[in-house]
Motif scaffolding. Structure first.
Motif, short mmCIF file in Angstrom:
data_model
loop_
_atom_site.label_atom_id
_atom_site.label_comp_id
_atom_site.label_asym_id
_atom_site.label_seq_id
_atom_site.Cartn_x
_atom_site.Cartn_y
_atom_site.Cartn_z
N THR A 114 -38.76 -47.47 26.03
CA THR A 114 -39.45 -48.74 26.34
C THR A 114 -39.02 -49.77 25.31
O THR A 114 -38.25 -49.46 24.39
N ASP A 170 -41.95 -53.10 21.35
CA ASP A 170 -43.29 -53.67 21.28
C ASP A 170 -44.28 -52.88 22.15
O ASP A 170 -45.46 -53.20 22.21
N ARG A 171 -43.79 -51.88 22.83
CA ARG A 171 -44.65 -51.12 23.74
C ARG A 171 -44.48 -49.63 23.51
O ARG A 171 -43.90 -48.93 24.34
N VAL A 172 -44.95 -49.17 22.36
CA VAL A 172 -44.73 -47.75 22.09
C VAL A 172 -45.54 -46.91 23.06
O VAL A 172 -46.72 -47.13 23.29
N TYR A 173 -44.84 -45.97 23.67
CA TYR A 173 -45.41 -45.13 24.70
C TYR A 173 -45.09 -43.71 24.35
O TYR A 173 -43.97 -43.43 23.99
N ALA A 198 -49.36 -44.08 24.03
CA ALA A 198 -50.25 -44.73 23.07
C ALA A 198 -50.75 -43.74 22.02
O ALA A 198 -50.99 -44.11 20.86
N ARG A 199 -50.88 -42.46 22.42
CA ARG A 199 -51.41 -41.46 21.50
C ARG A 199 -50.55 -41.33 20.25
O ARG A 199 -51.01 -40.88 19.21
N ASN A 200 -49.26 -41.74 20.35
CA ASN A 200 -48.37 -41.60 19.20
C ASN A 200 -48.22 -42.89 18.41
O ASN A 200 -47.29 -43.03 17.62
N ARG A 201 -49.15 -43.87 18.62
CA ARG A 201 -48.98 -45.16 17.96
C ARG A 201 -49.01 -45.03 16.44
O ARG A 201 -48.19 -45.60 15.74
N GLU A 202 -49.95 -44.22 15.96
CA GLU A 202 -50.08 -44.07 14.50
C GLU A 202 -48.81 -43.40 13.94
O GLU A 202 -48.28 -43.81 12.90
N ALA A 239 -45.86 -43.58 15.25
CA ALA A 239 -44.79 -44.58 15.34
C ALA A 239 -44.81 -45.51 14.13
O ALA A 239 -43.76 -45.86 13.58
N HIS A 240 -46.02 -45.87 13.67
CA HIS A 240 -46.11 -46.74 12.49
C HIS A 240 -45.54 -46.03 11.26
O HIS A 240 -44.83 -46.64 10.46
#
Lengths: 364, 364
Positions: B175, B178-181, B183-187, B189-190
């Motif tokens: 993706t 700006d649209r990390v997919y 969502a469960r992996n957002r932290e 990804a940071h």
């Protein structure tokens, strides 16, 4: 040079001298029969084989061994199948070390049928033994004779599975056939003698000796088109059998397992070295160019007999679970849960494990 | 023909046109820079590439997409790494489909370090995730950058393990960045943006689209020297990644499992087709010709801290066991057993499973 046919006892006597394969070939080529070899003079023998071997042939054999062999042969069910016998396994003849005589009990017609060896750990896990049994049954159903070594664990499970199938089984042992080892498999050995075949290249009276087991392993792979290894540790006789199979131009198959299981490491080593990874009997039949029987390899997996059993299997999933949890998960009464557990255990779909827990068993 | 260096925005604009690789090569060879390509006339373009492609180049790009890209690029942590950039991954350049521009957040020096991809099922088992994490950590310790796809399951575990090790990790997503997919992996990804790198060939604003994931997979394997597959079903994107790896001349590694686990069937298929069966990180380092770090691949397996913990692990064995059984087996009081269980759980040596039971976890 004698042309009279030799007696089983003459083959046995020559066999007891444990001569090298090449010497046996040379002697029989020169003298025609075991009787003729045994009655040749030291000088006649020395013209054919090296002097040390000529001396061994001319020496009388151990009378105790010969007596044990005679006693064993007195039972009409007991046979010696030697090089001159049309039932001698043709698969062994090209190997360069076919034993001169095989001590045999059982159905001799099995000795020249397409065969597959299944071997593995003596310390098999419950699942490993189930797998060996399921592979053996399906391959037996497909017409293969299952060869193994009558050890506890994978070997015993393979023989059992083969006997359950439409085909049969051959057990190759490393002792005399009057001394089935291990004792725990005596009852199984009797069933194999009745419905399959027991084979040894060692004369009656031969006790279990570590040095004889590698020769037993070589015979197991030699009799078969391929060897399937189910659960084997890294240092395992099964790997020796697989190595023999490779050297003999047989296929080697291995079933994989968890990277954390010491009993899978031997199989994984074999796969890395070129063995075919197999998950199902069909994988093996495909490699051997054999079609699966009508309707594919027969699957006789038991299925839940009642709705309660089906619900219970769902509730079990992959966990190890106690009765209380199953009551909670299914909403059934504990009496119904207990009855269904018993039904599922009887049909072999789950097993009780320590701690009052239940675990689902997977059958191929 | 312009010789001025192009801005990131010019690379992004040309990238938004999604031209075929060969056309991009021809255009840049002819005009020198993206700016020059973008300011060329339709006739000039038509002299270099087929007319349909010339038309696409001459058309204005979607203003919304361009605006999203501009906004994204305004953050100084956000970069475009294009063909002209010395940090562009050299591993991709020979593949015939290197994306013109990579959208990137993180440590660009990681883009040209030796890398290994680890991929697998989104529905990984607890053990599969632990395995992926342990492989990633050990390989990261050995100096490899771990590449994966930021999916849940094996991917996430691989990124986590890599971040725990001495090396780092690259996450390739399908993706816009700006649209990390998912969502469960957002932290996660940071943390990867801070300590590793996030890569996409798709411009900001690109939502998850099924058609983009195979391209993501191709980039994952392309960035790496090899791909390790840990748990994959038969119909699995991980097998596509592995196929790309094979076509790209990368090594393919797979870790085996039970013949009854649907999540091992994909790995077994790969092994049958020639993938290397691996049990340990050392197996992979050996195949890649990399020495293990001083003292072998670092093993950070926790070990029991007290005698009670050690006794408890012995008593657990391979079973799923409740506290009562552990009290019986160890002869310790239930208070001591409970304390030791808590210690072992905190150090990750066992896990509570449904039904009040405990199971030992194996860590490589």
């Amino acid at each position: 040079m004698s042309v009279a046919a030799s007696t089983p006892e003459a083959w046995a006597t020559l066999s007891l001298k444990a001569l090298p394969h090449d010497a046996l070939v040379a002697l029989l080529r020169a003298f025609g029969t075991p009787d003729a070899v045994l009655s040749a003079t030291r000088a006649e023998l020395g013209a054919v084989v090296p002097d040390a071997i000529a001396a061994r042939v001319a020496e009388p054999v151990d009378e105790t061994s010969l007596a044990l062999t005679r006693t064993w042969l007195a039972d009409p069910a007991h046979e010696i199948i030697a090089w001159d016998n049309t039932d001698y396994p043709r698969a062994l003849l090209d190997l360069g070390y076919a034993p001169l005589a095989l001590f045999f009990v059982g159905r001799r017609e099995l000795l020249n049928r397409p065969a597959l060896a299944i071997v593995g750990s003596r310390n098999a896990t419950a699942q490993g033994a189930l797998d060996a049994q399921a592979f053996a049954k399906a391959l037996s159903d497909a017409g293969l004779t299952i060869v193994s070594g009558l050890a506890v664990g994978i070997d015993a499970a393979a023989h059992e599975g083969a006997l359950e199938g439409l085909g049969s089984t051959l057990a190759v042992v490393g002792t005399g056939l009057d001394r089935v080892y291990p004792a725990r498999n005596r009852e199984l050995a009797h069933r194999i003698a009745a419905h399959g075949g027991l084979i040894s290249e060692f004369p009656p009276g031969t006790p279990p000796k570590a040095m004889n087991f590698p020769r037993r392993n070589r015979l197991i792979s030699g009799l078969a088109r391929g060897v399937l290894v189910v659960e084997a540790a890294l240092l395992s006789g099964s790997l020796v059998t697989a190595r023999h199979a490779g050297e003999q131009g047989r296929e080697v198959f291995a079933s994989p397992g968890s990277i954390h299981s010491p009993l899978s490491k031997g199989c994984h080593k074999l796969i890395r070295e070129g063995a075919k990874l197999v998950e199902t009997a069909q994988d093996i039949l495909g490699e051997l160019g054999m079609a699966a029987p009508e309707g594919g390899v027969a699957k006789h997996a038991a299925s839940p007999a009642t709705d309660a059993e089906a619900a219970l299997l769902d509730a079990l999933g992959g966990d190890c679970v106690g009765v209380d949890t199953l009551v909670t998960r299914t909403g059934m009464t504990s009496a119904i849960v207990m009855a269904a557990l018993t039904g599922l255990e009887l049909s072999g779909q789950l097993a009780a494990i320590p701690g009052g827990l239940w675990q689902r068993l997977h059958r191929t």
